[in-house]
Design a protein around this motif. Structure first.
Motif, PDB file in Angstrom:
ATOM      1  N   ILE A  37       0.834  -1.202   0.000  1.00 36.64           N
ATOM      2  CA  ILE A  37       0.000   0.000   0.000  1.00 36.64           C
ATOM      3  C   ILE A  37       0.868   1.251   0.000  1.00 36.64           C
ATOM      4  CG2 ILE A  37      -1.635   1.352   1.362  1.00 36.64           C
ATOM      5  CD1 ILE A  37      -2.977  -0.944   0.005  1.00 36.64           C
ATOM      6  N   LEU A  38       1.902   1.259   0.833  1.00 35.89           N
ATOM      7  CA  LEU A  38       2.781   2.417   0.920  1.00 35.89           C
ATOM      8  C   LEU A  38       3.506   2.656  -0.403  1.00 35.89           C
ATOM      9  CD1 LEU A  38       4.064   4.657   2.566  1.00 35.89           C
ATOM     10  CD2 LEU A  38       5.754   3.017   3.407  1.00 35.89           C
ATOM     11  N   TYR A  39       4.001   1.575  -1.019  1.00 36.68           N
ATOM     12  CA  TYR A  39       4.705   1.719  -2.294  1.00 36.68           C
ATOM     13  C   TYR A  39       3.759   2.220  -3.383  1.00 36.68           C
ATOM     14  CZ  TYR A  39       7.476   0.633  -6.418  1.00 36.68           C
ATOM     15  OH  TYR A  39       8.154   0.725  -7.608  1.00 36.68           O
ATOM     16  N   THR A  40       2.522   1.748  -3.344  1.00 30.86           N
ATOM     17  CA  THR A  40       1.534   2.199  -4.328  1.00 30.86           C
ATOM     18  C   THR A  40       1.256   3.690  -4.163  1.00 30.86           C
ATOM     19  OG1 THR A  40       0.488   0.020  -4.394  1.00 30.86           O
ATOM     20  CG2 THR A  40      -0.817   1.883  -5.176  1.00 30.86           C
ATOM     21  N   LEU A  41       1.178   4.145  -2.910  1.00 36.44           N
ATOM     22  CA  LEU A  41       0.976   5.576  -2.655  1.00 36.44           C
ATOM     23  C   LEU A  41       2.132   6.386  -3.229  1.00 36.44           C
ATOM     24  CD1 LEU A  41      -0.472   7.936  -1.306  1.00 36.44           C
ATOM     25  CD2 LEU A  41       0.750   7.398   0.802  1.00 36.44           C
ATOM     26  N   ILE A  42       3.354   5.883  -3.051  1.00 40.61           N
ATOM     27  CA  ILE A  42       4.525   6.575  -3.592  1.00 40.61           C
ATOM     28  C   ILE A  42       4.428   6.667  -5.105  1.00 40.61           C
ATOM     29  CG2 ILE A  42       7.033   6.421  -3.902  1.00 40.61           C
ATOM     30  CD1 ILE A  42       7.162   5.139  -1.127  1.00 40.61           C
ATOM     31  N   GLN A  43       3.999   5.573  -5.732  1.00 40.79           N
ATOM     32  CA  GLN A  43       3.858   5.573  -7.187  1.00 40.79           C
ATOM     33  C   GLN A  43       2.768   6.541  -7.644  1.00 40.79           C
ATOM     34  OE1 GLN A  43       3.360   1.225  -7.845  1.00 40.79           O
ATOM     35  NE2 GLN A  43       5.128   1.420  -9.198  1.00 40.79           N
ATOM     36  N   LEU A  44       1.633   6.530  -6.935  1.00 38.32           N
ATOM     37  CA  LEU A  44       0.517   7.384  -7.328  1.00 38.32           C
ATOM     38  C   LEU A  44       0.860   8.866  -7.207  1.00 38.32           C
ATOM     39  CD1 LEU A  44      -2.493   5.464  -5.723  1.00 38.32           C
ATOM     40  CD2 LEU A  44      -1.931   5.641  -8.150  1.00 38.32           C
ATOM     41  N   THR A  45       1.681   9.202  -6.226  1.00 36.76           N
ATOM     42  CA  THR A  45       2.052  10.610  -6.052  1.00 36.76           C
ATOM     43  C   THR A  45       3.212  11.018  -6.950  1.00 36.76           C
ATOM     44  OG1 THR A  45       3.537  10.042  -4.223  1.00 36.76           O
ATOM     45  CG2 THR A  45       1.267  10.628  -3.665  1.00 36.76           C
ATOM     46  N   GLY A  46       3.879  10.029  -7.562  1.00 32.59           N
ATOM     47  CA  GLY A  46       5.008  10.345  -8.425  1.00 32.59           C
ATOM     48  C   GLY A  46       6.228  10.832  -7.679  1.00 32.59           C
ATOM     49  N   ALA A  47       6.335  10.495  -6.405  1.00 29.40           N
ATOM     50  CA  ALA A  47       7.409  11.025  -5.562  1.00 29.40           C
ATOM     51  C   ALA A  47       8.796  10.540  -5.983  1.00 29.40           C
ATOM     52  CB  ALA A  47       7.156  10.650  -4.105  1.00 29.40           C
ATOM     53  N   LEU A  48       8.866   9.406  -6.689  1.00 27.96           N
ATOM     54  CA  LEU A  48      10.162   8.870  -7.091  1.00 27.96           C
ATOM     55  C   LEU A  48      10.666   9.464  -8.406  1.00 27.96           C
ATOM     56  CD1 LEU A  48       9.733   5.082  -6.218  1.00 27.96           C
ATOM     57  CD2 LEU A  48      10.834   6.871  -4.875  1.00 27.96           C
ATOM     58  N   GLN A  49       9.828  10.236  -9.075  1.00 28.78           N
ATOM     59  CA  GLN A  49      10.216  10.842 -10.345  1.00 28.78           C
ATOM     60  C   GLN A  49      10.787  12.243 -10.120  1.00 28.78           C
ATOM     61  OE1 GLN A  49       7.005  10.619 -13.243  1.00 28.78           O
ATOM     62  NE2 GLN A  49       6.078   8.913 -12.139  1.00 28.78           N
ATOM     63  N   PRO A  50      11.746  12.643 -10.955  1.00 25.82           N
ATOM     64  CA  PRO A  50      12.250  14.021 -10.863  1.00 25.82           C
ATOM     65  C   PRO A  50      11.094  15.010 -11.072  1.00 25.82           C
ATOM     66  CG  PRO A  50      13.665  12.681 -12.265  1.00 25.82           C
ATOM     67  CD  PRO A  50      12.425  11.868 -12.012  1.00 25.82           C
ATOM     68  N   SER A  51      10.806  15.806 -10.083  1.00 21.74           N
ATOM     69  CA  SER A  51       9.626  16.662 -10.163  1.00 21.74           C
ATOM     70  C   SER A  51       9.668  17.701  -9.049  1.00 21.74           C
ATOM     71  CB  SER A  51       8.342  15.824 -10.030  1.00 21.74           C
ATOM     72  OG  SER A  51       8.350  15.110  -8.804  1.00 21.74           O
ATOM     73  N   SER A  52       8.679  18.578  -9.082  1.00 18.96           N
ATOM     74  CA  SER A  52       8.512  19.555  -8.008  1.00 18.96           C
ATOM     75  C   SER A  52       7.052  19.541  -7.579  1.00 18.96           C
ATOM     76  CB  SER A  52       8.919  20.959  -8.471  1.00 18.96           C
ATOM     77  OG  SER A  52       8.141  21.351  -9.586  1.00 18.96           O
ATOM     78  N   GLN A  53       6.809  20.033  -6.382  1.00 22.92           N
ATOM     79  CA  GLN A  53       5.455  20.006  -5.842  1.00 22.92           C
ATOM     80  C   GLN A  53       4.994  21.412  -5.500  1.00 22.92           C
ATOM     81  OE1 GLN A  53       4.373  16.885  -2.964  1.00 22.92           O
ATOM     82  NE2 GLN A  53       3.650  18.497  -1.586  1.00 22.92           N
ATOM     83  N   ILE A  54       3.737  21.697  -5.837  1.00 23.15           N
ATOM     84  CA  ILE A  54       3.134  22.957  -5.425  1.00 23.15           C
ATOM     85  C   ILE A  54       1.783  22.670  -4.774  1.00 23.15           C
ATOM     86  CG2 ILE A  54       4.288  24.309  -7.214  1.00 23.15           C
ATOM     87  CD1 ILE A  54       1.668  24.426  -8.725  1.00 23.15           C
ATOM     88  N   GLU A  55       1.439  23.479  -3.772  1.00 23.74           N
ATOM     89  CA  GLU A  55       0.163  23.357  -3.084  1.00 23.74           C
ATOM     90  C   GLU A  55      -0.597  24.668  -3.238  1.00 23.74           C
ATOM     91  OE1 GLU A  55       0.528  22.043   0.918  1.00 23.74           O
ATOM     92  OE2 GLU A  55       1.879  20.387   0.408  1.00 23.74           O
ATOM     93  N   VAL A  56      -1.825  24.557  -3.709  1.00 28.93           N
ATOM     94  CA  VAL A  56      -2.628  25.739  -4.013  1.00 28.93           C
ATOM     95  C   VAL A  56      -3.919  25.707  -3.201  1.00 28.93           C
ATOM     96  CG1 VAL A  56      -3.673  27.125  -5.839  1.00 28.93           C
ATOM     97  CG2 VAL A  56      -1.734  25.622  -6.370  1.00 28.93           C
ATOM     98  N   LYS A  57      -4.198  26.792  -2.491  1.00 26.34           N
ATOM     99  CA  LYS A  57      -5.458  26.904  -1.752  1.00 26.34           C
ATOM    100  C   LYS A  57      -6.518  27.500  -2.658  1.00 26.34           C
ATOM    101  CE  LYS A  57      -6.345  30.136   1.357  1.00 26.34           C
ATOM    102  NZ  LYS A  57      -6.323  30.939   2.606  1.00 26.34           N
ATOM    103  N   VAL A  58      -7.645  26.787  -2.775  1.00 27.26           N
ATOM    104  CA  VAL A  58      -8.728  27.273  -3.636  1.00 27.26           C
ATOM    105  C   VAL A  58     -10.041  27.190  -2.869  1.00 27.26           C
ATOM    106  CG1 VAL A  58      -7.550  26.560  -5.744  1.00 27.26           C
ATOM    107  CG2 VAL A  58      -9.153  24.986  -4.633  1.00 27.26           C
ATOM    108  N   LYS A  59     -11.052  27.869  -3.347  1.00 24.95           N
ATOM    109  CA  LYS A  59     -12.372  27.780  -2.734  1.00 24.95           C
ATOM    110  C   LYS A  59     -12.951  26.396  -2.971  1.00 24.95           C
ATOM    111  CE  LYS A  59     -13.700  32.661  -2.733  1.00 24.95           C
ATOM    112  NZ  LYS A  59     -14.724  33.660  -3.134  1.00 24.95           N
ATOM    113  N   ASN A  60     -13.687  25.904  -1.996  1.00 29.68           N
ATOM    114  CA  ASN A  60     -14.259  24.564  -2.067  1.00 29.68           C
ATOM    115  C   ASN A  60     -15.558  24.580  -2.870  1.00 29.68           C
ATOM    116  OD1 ASN A  60     -14.713  21.866  -1.647  1.00 29.68           O
ATOM    117  ND2 ASN A  60     -15.399  22.103   0.474  1.00 29.68           N
ATOM    118  N   ILE A  61     -15.405  24.846  -4.170  1.00 27.92           N
ATOM    119  CA  ILE A  61     -16.538  24.855  -5.095  1.00 27.92           C
ATOM    120  C   ILE A  61     -16.146  24.096  -6.348  1.00 27.92           C
ATOM    121  CG2 ILE A  61     -17.517  27.018  -4.215  1.00 27.92           C
ATOM    122  CD1 ILE A  61     -16.157  28.483  -6.494  1.00 27.92           C
TER     123      ILE A  61
END
Length: 215
Positions: free
Chosen positions: A123-147
């Motif tokens: 399960i943990l490894y699948t989560l890592i794959q789904l998030t793409g954490a092992l690939q060269p990448s960057s992450q951004i978090e955006v706050k938006v209205k819940n609509i």
């Protein structure tokens, strides 16, 4: 994603009359933590874990007194009320079972017969794959209205920069139900231009917290 996509189909099993010593040898040889106990029809009768084995093994200070204990059958220490899942169950739902029941593995059955096994490590490894954490990448978090429609609007801004999105997660904003957080893992090591585009469009970028961005 469903369970059959990530489950192990080659499962080490035992019969109920096999000894605890045999179970211990299998755990050590195959570097596993759980062994389903089945009958001739592959129906699950129980399951044992490395903890069950440790509890059943005599202390190094008492080996001579209890030298025959490992010759007991696994039936005496196995858990009999075994929770199982189906190959077509969704991984997200199975993850909730791991969390709620605080267990380390789930046998996978089809028509009552054992066909695979899934562990918390899977399960943990699948989560890592789904998030793409092992690939060269960057992450951004955006706050938006819940609509409705907010995800599509933010994606459209990212798409203008022709940057691939490796994964998207959505979770509640802890300080207010009026907002939610969109987490993007982008196939770029420098998301500065996208962050500026989002800021200019009126969105709040929570991460990375670059100068000039108001939280």
């Amino acid at each position: 994603m469903v369970v059959e996509e990530i489950m192990k189909t080659e499962v080490i099993t035992l019969k109920k009359d096999d000894t605890i010593e045999t179970a211990l040898q299998l755990l050590n040889e195959h570097h596993i933590r759980h062994i389903p106990i089945i009958n001739e029809q592959k129906h699950i009768l129980g399951i044992i874990s490395d903890k069950d084995i440790r509890d059943a093994c005599p202390s190094i200070f008492q080996k001579e007194e209890h030298c025959n204990e490992l010759q007991n059958s696994v039936e005496k220490i196995m858990t009999k009320n075994v929770i199982t899942v189906h190959p077509l169950d969704f991984v997200e739902e199975v993850s909730a079972i791991f969390y709620e029941k605080e267990i380390g593995c789930l046998p996978v059955t089809k028509e009552g017969k054992l066909v695979g096994i899934i562990t918390e490590k899977d399960i943990l490894y699948t989560l890592i794959q789904l998030t793409g954490a092992l690939q060269p990448s960057s992450q951004i978090e955006v706050k938006v209205k819940n609509i409705s429609g907010m995800l599509a609007k933010v994606v459209a801004i990212i798409a203008k920069r022709k940057v691939n999105i490796n994964s998207v997660l959505v979770y509640p904003y802890s300080k207010s139900e009026e907002y939610k957080i969109l987490v993007f893992r982008l196939q770029t090591m420098n998301p500065t231009s996208i962050i500026n585009d989002l800021k200019n469009a009126g969105y709040t970028v929570l991460w990375p917290n670059l100068p000039g961005i108001t939280l």
